[in-house]
Design a protein around this motif. Sequence first.
Motif, PDB file in Angstrom:
ATOM      1  N   UNK A  26       0.836  -1.193   0.000  1.00  0.00           N
ATOM      2  CA  UNK A  26       0.000   0.000   0.000  1.00  0.00           C
ATOM      3  C   UNK A  26       0.871   1.242   0.000  1.00  0.00           C
ATOM      4  N   UNK A  27       0.331   2.292  -0.581  1.00  0.00           N
ATOM      5  CA  UNK A  27       1.059   3.549  -0.781  1.00  0.00           C
ATOM      6  C   UNK A  27       0.503   4.631   0.140  1.00  0.00           C
ATOM      7  N   UNK A  28       1.200   5.741   0.269  1.00  0.00           N
ATOM      8  CA  UNK A  28       0.674   6.863   1.056  1.00  0.00           C
ATOM      9  C   UNK A  28      -0.387   7.638   0.262  1.00  0.00           C
ATOM     10  N   UNK A  29      -1.609   7.128   0.311  1.00  0.00           N
ATOM     11  CA  UNK A  29      -2.717   7.696  -0.457  1.00  0.00           C
ATOM     12  C   UNK A  29      -3.731   8.373   0.461  1.00  0.00           C
ATOM     13  N   UNK A  30      -4.312   9.454  -0.025  1.00  0.00           N
ATOM     14  CA  UNK A  30      -5.479  10.077   0.598  1.00  0.00           C
ATOM     15  C   UNK A  30      -6.475  10.293  -0.527  1.00  0.00           C
ATOM     16  N   UNK A  31      -7.704   9.869  -0.321  1.00  0.00           N
ATOM     17  CA  UNK A  31      -8.719   9.917  -1.378  1.00  0.00           C
ATOM     18  C   UNK A  31      -8.212   9.251  -2.651  1.00  0.00           C
ATOM     19  N   UNK A  32      -7.483   8.146  -2.456  1.00  0.00           N
ATOM     20  CA  UNK A  32      -6.928   7.333  -3.548  1.00  0.00           C
ATOM     21  C   UNK A  32      -5.962   8.112  -4.438  1.00  0.00           C
ATOM     22  N   UNK A  33      -5.362   9.163  -3.885  1.00  0.00           N
ATOM     23  CA  UNK A  33      -4.383   9.974  -4.607  1.00  0.00           C
ATOM     24  C   UNK A  33      -3.077   9.975  -3.826  1.00  0.00           C
ATOM     25  N   UNK A  34      -1.958   9.776  -4.521  1.00  0.00           N
ATOM     26  CA  UNK A  34      -0.642   9.802  -3.886  1.00  0.00           C
ATOM     27  C   UNK A  34      -0.407  11.177  -3.272  1.00  0.00           C
ATOM     28  N   UNK A  35      -0.057  11.214  -1.986  1.00  0.00           N
ATOM     29  CA  UNK A  35       0.091  12.487  -1.273  1.00  0.00           C
ATOM     30  C   UNK A  35       1.496  13.060  -1.363  1.00  0.00           C
ATOM     31  N   UNK A  36       2.468  12.230  -1.644  1.00  0.00           N
ATOM     32  CA  UNK A  36       3.862  12.668  -1.693  1.00  0.00           C
ATOM     33  C   UNK A  36       4.600  11.776  -2.689  1.00  0.00           C
ATOM     34  N   UNK A  37       5.558  12.354  -3.384  1.00  0.00           N
ATOM     35  CA  UNK A  37       6.349  11.545  -4.311  1.00  0.00           C
ATOM     36  C   UNK A  37       7.798  11.987  -4.237  1.00  0.00           C
ATOM     37  N   UNK A  38       8.656  11.113  -4.669  1.00  0.00           N
ATOM     38  CA  UNK A  38      10.073  11.450  -4.701  1.00  0.00           C
ATOM     39  C   UNK A  38      10.938  10.433  -3.992  1.00  0.00           C
ATOM     40  N   UNK A  39      12.099  10.909  -3.594  1.00  0.00           N
ATOM     41  CA  UNK A  39      13.145  10.046  -3.043  1.00  0.00           C
ATOM     42  C   UNK A  39      13.527  10.533  -1.647  1.00  0.00           C
ATOM     43  N   UNK A  40      13.468   9.624  -0.672  1.00  0.00           N
ATOM     44  CA  UNK A  40      13.842   9.953   0.703  1.00  0.00           C
ATOM     45  C   UNK A  40      15.365  10.116   0.754  1.00  0.00           C
ATOM     46  N   UNK A  41      15.788  11.209   1.338  1.00  0.00           N
ATOM     47  CA  UNK A  41      17.210  11.552   1.338  1.00  0.00           C
ATOM     48  C   UNK A  41      17.537  12.492   0.194  1.00  0.00           C
ATOM     49  N   UNK A  42      16.594  12.660  -0.728  1.00  0.00           N
ATOM     50  CA  UNK A  42      16.729  13.598  -1.840  1.00  0.00           C
ATOM     51  C   UNK A  42      15.784  14.762  -1.593  1.00  0.00           C
ATOM     52  N   UNK A  43      14.645  14.745  -2.298  1.00  0.00           N
ATOM     53  CA  UNK A  43      13.671  15.830  -2.110  1.00  0.00           C
ATOM     54  C   UNK A  43      12.770  15.616  -0.890  1.00  0.00           C
ATOM     55  N   UNK A  44      12.897  14.459  -0.208  1.00  0.00           N
ATOM     56  CA  UNK A  44      12.090  14.177   0.979  1.00  0.00           C
ATOM     57  C   UNK A  44      12.988  13.866   2.172  1.00  0.00           C
ATOM     58  N   UNK A  45      12.617  14.391   3.333  1.00  0.00           N
ATOM     59  CA  UNK A  45      13.362  14.127   4.569  1.00  0.00           C
ATOM     60  C   UNK A  45      12.933  12.793   5.163  1.00  0.00           C
ATOM     61  N   UNK A  46      13.700  12.330   6.140  1.00  0.00           N
ATOM     62  CA  UNK A  46      13.326  11.106   6.855  1.00  0.00           C
ATOM     63  C   UNK A  46      11.982  11.299   7.549  1.00  0.00           C
ATOM     64  N   UNK A  47      11.718  12.477   8.101  1.00  0.00           N
ATOM     65  CA  UNK A  47      10.443  12.733   8.766  1.00  0.00           C
ATOM     66  C   UNK A  47       9.287  12.673   7.769  1.00  0.00           C
ATOM     67  N   UNK A  48       9.474  13.232   6.578  1.00  0.00           N
ATOM     68  CA  UNK A  48       8.426  13.141   5.550  1.00  0.00           C
ATOM     69  C   UNK A  48       8.208  11.688   5.142  1.00  0.00           C
ATOM     70  N   UNK A  49       9.277  10.917   5.069  1.00  0.00           N
ATOM     71  CA  UNK A  49       9.158   9.495   4.770  1.00  0.00           C
ATOM     72  C   UNK A  49       8.411   8.755   5.865  1.00  0.00           C
TER      73      UNK A  49
END
Length: 177
Positions: free
Chosen positions: A60-83
């Motif tokens: 399962x993915x991080x979805x809200x209303x069946x829509x991806x809420x965040x995309x990208x790469x952890x350690x790149x454009x996303x922090x560990x907290x966002x992950x």
Amino acid sequence: MNETGPKTPQGVAASPGTRASTKPGSRLRELGIILPQPPSPLGAYVEASQAGSLLFISGTLPLADRTLTVSGRIGGNLSAQQGQEAARLAALNALAAAREYLGDLDRLKKLVKLTVLLCTTEDFVEHAVVADGASDLFVELFGPEAGHARVVYGVYSMPVATPVIVETVFEIESSQL
């Protein structure tokens, strides 16, 4: 179990009686957590499959209303907290899929195994911190004494540019006929 009692995922002895409810559906309501709509498969598979007393939930993915809420790469454009937040949301989607299949989350006895896939940079090393976003949710629902096995992978590419996929295996109570 050791002499000091069961251990939480962080290795601290669990304190008995800290939860008002022992059933995950009831516990969700106590915590004021509302599940997202159950996810839909992205391909030729089902979201849930039962074998005996085990319920396997597809990734399962991080979805809200069946829509991806965040995309990208952890350690790149996303922090560990966002992950970590994405892992928690993906875990909520796993619970939504389980509720859709079972009709009632209170049939879940425990989480047996958690697999977390992370889309990371090659130098990212905080995989466990991110995966705790999902693990901590399950500890809130089932209690630290229930415990679960876990594996975390860092990968280069994932479907629809999701940063996190959570796969779960639950033990369930038999249905009352």
